[in-house]
Design a protein around this motif. Sequence first.
Motif, PDB file in Angstrom:
ATOM      1  N   GLU A  10       0.839  -1.188   0.000  1.00 15.77           N
ATOM      2  CA  GLU A  10       0.000   0.000   0.000  1.00 15.77           C
ATOM      3  C   GLU A  10       0.882   1.250   0.000  1.00 15.77           C
ATOM      4  O   GLU A  10       0.625   2.195  -0.734  1.00 15.77           O
ATOM      5  CB  GLU A  10      -0.915  -0.023   1.231  1.00 15.77           C
ATOM      6  CG  GLU A  10      -1.896   1.120   1.320  1.00 15.77           C
ATOM      7  CD  GLU A  10      -2.941   1.105   0.217  1.00 15.77           C
ATOM      8  OE1 GLU A  10      -3.081   0.062  -0.452  1.00 15.77           O
ATOM      9  OE2 GLU A  10      -3.579   2.139   0.010  1.00 15.77           O
ATOM     10  N   LYS A  13       2.213   1.911  -3.378  1.00 17.73           N
ATOM     11  CA  LYS A  13       1.186   2.460  -4.269  1.00 17.73           C
ATOM     12  C   LYS A  13       0.924   3.933  -3.967  1.00 17.73           C
ATOM     13  O   LYS A  13       0.823   4.754  -4.875  1.00 17.73           O
ATOM     14  CB  LYS A  13      -0.124   1.644  -4.135  1.00 17.73           C
ATOM     15  CG  LYS A  13      -0.067   0.345  -4.915  1.00 17.73           C
ATOM     16  CD  LYS A  13      -1.457  -0.213  -5.177  1.00 17.73           C
ATOM     17  CE  LYS A  13      -2.095  -0.726  -3.923  1.00 17.73           C
ATOM     18  NZ  LYS A  13      -3.324  -1.502  -4.166  1.00 17.73           N
ATOM     19  N   ILE A  14       0.809   4.243  -2.671  1.00 18.02           N
ATOM     20  CA  ILE A  14       0.572   5.638  -2.282  1.00 18.02           C
ATOM     21  C   ILE A  14       1.716   6.513  -2.758  1.00 18.02           C
ATOM     22  O   ILE A  14       1.511   7.603  -3.288  1.00 18.02           O
ATOM     23  CB  ILE A  14       0.432   5.762  -0.741  1.00 18.02           C
ATOM     24  CG1 ILE A  14      -0.790   5.003  -0.259  1.00 18.02           C
ATOM     25  CG2 ILE A  14       0.332   7.222  -0.339  1.00 18.02           C
ATOM     26  CD1 ILE A  14      -0.840   4.834   1.250  1.00 18.02           C
ATOM     27  N   GLN A  17       1.484   7.174  -6.385  1.00 15.21           N
ATOM     28  CA  GLN A  17       0.386   8.107  -6.615  1.00 15.21           C
ATOM     29  C   GLN A  17       0.824   9.537  -6.317  1.00 15.21           C
ATOM     30  O   GLN A  17       0.597  10.444  -7.110  1.00 15.21           O
ATOM     31  CB  GLN A  17      -0.744   7.746  -5.669  1.00 15.21           C
ATOM     32  CG  GLN A  17      -2.083   7.584  -6.322  1.00 15.21           C
ATOM     33  CD  GLN A  17      -3.071   7.010  -5.327  1.00 15.21           C
ATOM     34  OE1 GLN A  17      -3.088   7.393  -4.158  1.00 15.21           O
ATOM     35  NE2 GLN A  17      -3.886   6.077  -5.785  1.00 15.21           N
ATOM     36  N   ALA A  18       1.496   9.681  -5.177  1.00 15.04           N
ATOM     37  CA  ALA A  18       1.933  11.012  -4.754  1.00 15.04           C
ATOM     38  C   ALA A  18       2.946  11.572  -5.754  1.00 15.04           C
ATOM     39  O   ALA A  18       2.916  12.755  -6.086  1.00 15.04           O
ATOM     40  CB  ALA A  18       2.540  10.948  -3.359  1.00 15.04           C
ATOM     41  N   ALA A  21       1.298  12.686  -8.877  1.00 10.99           N
ATOM     42  CA  ALA A  21       0.549  13.920  -8.670  1.00 10.99           C
ATOM     43  C   ALA A  21       1.466  15.140  -8.702  1.00 10.99           C
ATOM     44  O   ALA A  21       1.035  16.233  -9.004  1.00 10.99           O
ATOM     45  CB  ALA A  21      -0.202  13.860  -7.349  1.00 10.99           C
ATOM     46  N   ARG A 314      -0.518  17.046   3.119  1.00 12.44           N
ATOM     47  CA  ARG A 314      -1.389  15.889   3.260  1.00 12.44           C
ATOM     48  C   ARG A 314      -1.802  15.655   4.707  1.00 12.44           C
ATOM     49  O   ARG A 314      -2.171  14.541   5.068  1.00 12.44           O
ATOM     50  CB  ARG A 314      -0.684  14.665   2.682  1.00 12.44           C
ATOM     51  CG  ARG A 314      -0.757  14.678   1.161  1.00 12.44           C
ATOM     52  CD  ARG A 314       0.397  14.019   0.527  1.00 12.44           C
ATOM     53  NE  ARG A 314       0.380  12.584   0.733  1.00 12.44           N
ATOM     54  CZ  ARG A 314       1.400  11.796   0.432  1.00 12.44           C
ATOM     55  NH1 ARG A 314       2.502  12.318  -0.044  1.00 12.44           N
ATOM     56  NH2 ARG A 314       1.314  10.510   0.630  1.00 12.44           N
ATOM     57  N   GLN A 334       4.519   4.561   5.637  1.00 11.12           N
ATOM     58  CA  GLN A 334       4.061   5.136   4.367  1.00 11.12           C
ATOM     59  C   GLN A 334       5.018   6.224   3.876  1.00 11.12           C
ATOM     60  O   GLN A 334       5.417   6.232   2.718  1.00 11.12           O
ATOM     61  CB  GLN A 334       2.657   5.721   4.548  1.00 11.12           C
ATOM     62  CG  GLN A 334       2.143   6.406   3.294  1.00 11.12           C
ATOM     63  CD  GLN A 334       0.864   7.188   3.565  1.00 11.12           C
ATOM     64  OE1 GLN A 334       0.040   6.799   4.391  1.00 11.12           O
ATOM     65  NE2 GLN A 334       0.702   8.289   2.862  1.00 11.12           N
TER      66      GLN A 334
ATOM     67  N   ARG B  98      -7.570  11.463  -4.217  1.00 12.42           N
ATOM     68  CA  ARG B  98      -6.939  10.805  -5.367  1.00 12.42           C
ATOM     69  C   ARG B  98      -7.339   9.347  -5.514  1.00 12.42           C
ATOM     70  O   ARG B  98      -7.000   8.702  -6.496  1.00 12.42           O
ATOM     71  CB  ARG B  98      -5.418  10.903  -5.254  1.00 12.42           C
ATOM     72  CG  ARG B  98      -4.882  12.270  -5.606  1.00 12.42           C
ATOM     73  CD  ARG B  98      -3.401  12.200  -5.893  1.00 12.42           C
ATOM     74  NE  ARG B  98      -2.645  11.894  -4.697  1.00 12.42           N
ATOM     75  CZ  ARG B  98      -2.057  12.823  -3.939  1.00 12.42           C
ATOM     76  NH1 ARG B  98      -2.135  14.089  -4.269  1.00 12.42           N
ATOM     77  NH2 ARG B  98      -1.382  12.480  -2.876  1.00 12.42           N
ATOM     78  N   HIS B 103     -11.478   2.206  -3.564  1.00 12.96           N
ATOM     79  CA  HIS B 103     -10.242   2.245  -2.779  1.00 12.96           C
ATOM     80  C   HIS B 103     -10.462   2.960  -1.447  1.00 12.96           C
ATOM     81  O   HIS B 103      -9.921   2.552  -0.418  1.00 12.96           O
ATOM     82  CB  HIS B 103      -9.126   2.915  -3.570  1.00 12.96           C
ATOM     83  CG  HIS B 103      -7.787   2.760  -2.927  1.00 12.96           C
ATOM     84  ND1 HIS B 103      -7.050   1.612  -3.043  1.00 12.96           N
ATOM     85  CD2 HIS B 103      -7.077   3.579  -2.122  1.00 12.96           C
ATOM     86  CE1 HIS B 103      -5.939   1.734  -2.338  1.00 12.96           C
ATOM     87  NE2 HIS B 103      -5.920   2.923  -1.765  1.00 12.96           N
ATOM     88  N   ILE B 110      -7.347  -2.258   4.727  1.00 16.90           N
ATOM     89  CA  ILE B 110      -5.885  -2.286   4.563  1.00 16.90           C
ATOM     90  C   ILE B 110      -5.220  -2.231   5.935  1.00 16.90           C
ATOM     91  O   ILE B 110      -4.266  -2.948   6.204  1.00 16.90           O
ATOM     92  CB  ILE B 110      -5.428  -1.098   3.701  1.00 16.90           C
ATOM     93  CG1 ILE B 110      -5.803  -1.369   2.240  1.00 16.90           C
ATOM     94  CG2 ILE B 110      -3.928  -0.870   3.829  1.00 16.90           C
ATOM     95  CD1 ILE B 110      -5.680  -0.183   1.340  1.00 16.90           C
ATOM     96  N   ARG B 119     -10.575  -7.862   0.217  1.00 17.76           N
ATOM     97  CA  ARG B 119     -10.901  -6.444   0.366  1.00 17.76           C
ATOM     98  C   ARG B 119     -11.842  -5.981  -0.726  1.00 17.76           C
ATOM     99  O   ARG B 119     -12.838  -5.328  -0.479  1.00 17.76           O
ATOM    100  CB  ARG B 119      -9.598  -5.621   0.274  1.00 17.76           C
ATOM    101  CG  ARG B 119      -8.917  -5.482   1.560  1.00 17.76           C
ATOM    102  CD  ARG B 119      -7.853  -4.420   1.584  1.00 17.76           C
ATOM    103  NE  ARG B 119      -7.133  -4.131   0.380  1.00 17.76           N
ATOM    104  CZ  ARG B 119      -5.827  -4.350   0.219  1.00 17.76           C
ATOM    105  NH1 ARG B 119      -5.128  -4.924   1.172  1.00 17.76           N
ATOM    106  NH2 ARG B 119      -5.222  -3.994  -0.891  1.00 17.76           N
TER     107      ARG B 119
END
Lengths: 410, 225
Positions: A10, A13-14, A17-18, A21, A314, A334, B98, B103, B110, B119
């Motif tokens: 996760e 992935k975050i 994504q960040a 962006a 954030r 994260q 986003r 999700h 998660i 999930r």
Amino acid sequence: MMRLLIDLWEGVKIAFQALRANKMRSLLTTLGIVIGITTVIMIHSIIMGLNAAFYTSISALGSDTLYIGKFSWMSRTDWIEARNRKDITLKREGNAIKEYATLVKAVAPTVSAQRTVKYESEKLNDVNIIGTNEEYAITSNVEPEYGRMLSKQDVDHRRNVCVIGWEVADKVFKNKNPLGRNLSIGSYPFRVIGILEKRGNLLGHNLDNEIIIPLGIFQKQYGARRWVTIEVKVIDPALIEEAKDEITGILRRVRKVEPHQENDFAINQQDMIADMYKRLTTALYAFAFGVGSIALIVGGIGIMNILLVSVTERTKEIGIRKAIGARNKDILLQFLIESLVVTAFGGIVGIIAGFVFAKIIAASTFLSATVSPVSVAIGIIFIFIVGTFFGLFPAYKAAKLDPIEALRYE
Amino acid sequence: MLIKLEDIKKIYQVGAEMVGALQGISLNIEENEYLAIMGPSGSGKSTLMNILGCLDTPTSGSYKFTSELVSEMDDDQLAEIRNRQIGFVFQTFNLLPRATAIHNVELPLIYNGTPSSKRKKIASDALERVGLADRMNHRPNELSGGQRQRVAIARALVNNPKIILADEPTGNLDTRTGEEIMEIFEQLHEQGNTIILVTHEEYIAEHTNRIIRLRDGKIERDESI
């Protein structure tokens, strides 16, 4: 365990994504890391290349051969003092070693001079002419590709014969077979009896631009008062230190060195050059490490800075995640992952760029470069250290945010 | 007994002054109750909501959730309770901008380590329950206010929490959409969920079975309808 894996995935992935962006920002942030890793990889590759070239080059000297002369290869001896030393001569030192030394299997006195050689209309300047005996083949580890080496008879009878290096054969005789032809060396004719195998360079000195002739004829034609180097091959590489001691004893005796005096001669060997080289490259390594470290620290601070901005931007997201059950360590992980992803991106670009630059430098200068897995490993280790170290503070800050405050943040 | 608050006090330090946001709240909430917490701004209802939602701990007093003593928990334990036992619905929806609807709904799963394949199933079921089966892959900015709040409700439901805490859930919605959201809460209540609403709108509070009115950090009135 499962949870940690899900967390990690996760996080990745975050992070992506960040980064997507904020493409421009991420790119600029990572530039410092790119430069740092590029520098480290590039310099490391070049040093590795130099090492490879150097050790191949000095391997021509042979690790079990001693070179006895007035001068030490180490620069520490006083040159003027060394020049005024008694000459090393064939008769005194050469014969003494031959007679008394028990740990040597070959002794070859050598003298050398630069001469122009000619065959018919072809001329070659500054060829290294070496006067020596039949044991030179053993001490310097050379073999003829065609024909034969000097024989004892050639040396004893001072025959006008020569063994020529690869390049001499190639440049002077062109397509003709040199064997049996007469080559003029500094205006004296010598019959070619052998052609040496291709040998390459020794520290920038071309070993193929060489001609070997009997010592006696060398001294007759080009003069006897020259610096003699006696090359000695030891019977067993393991006994090299003992052999040095033995020869030192013999030479002190024949040169009448008083017990309180220092040696007035030098016994040189391949190791000495290697040592000197190592000391040189250690300095180079330290320099490279310094430059790379500074670039990486600057890059790391850039990453830390941008992550702090990202944490602030954030804050709300962090609040939401905490409200629905993210623990502090989930948030910490994260942002650490985000830091590592940014650093890794820069690092991978840096590794590739480092190799490319190293190859470009190798192609356009006398330097060489070796791409090695060690370089890649060094790059990856740096990525992890920088990414973790500089990501820790922003990640900790994010993890410690109060969920209520964070949720209220607009 | 699902929730038992005993003499809960929350004191903030503002500058040199100590402000008592909650000044001794005692309250019992049973399973499958549907109640509203009301009060003017400054009455302490947000603070109470934060404590009930395990986002904050009281300065003194005890908070028992089922049999667990929340008032003594550390950050990680609180996160665990929020994750498994409490579903939040906020006035401003608080979705990740986003992330897609599905999700967003997956997020609580998660954080308790539910594997990806499971999930997806749980999250899409939850979205179906709030009538958004056809909007799963839309991002919040592609959804209307009402749809966003439904995503948030689906997210609150996804771990089968013991209580749903809704803070002004209709505050950012027009009346008609607000009514739709309230209908969903009613259905959830009928299905056996415990729901706590925080609101200052009488007509919203009227949907519930019990209204607790706060004033100056104290319970002014606690009436069952």
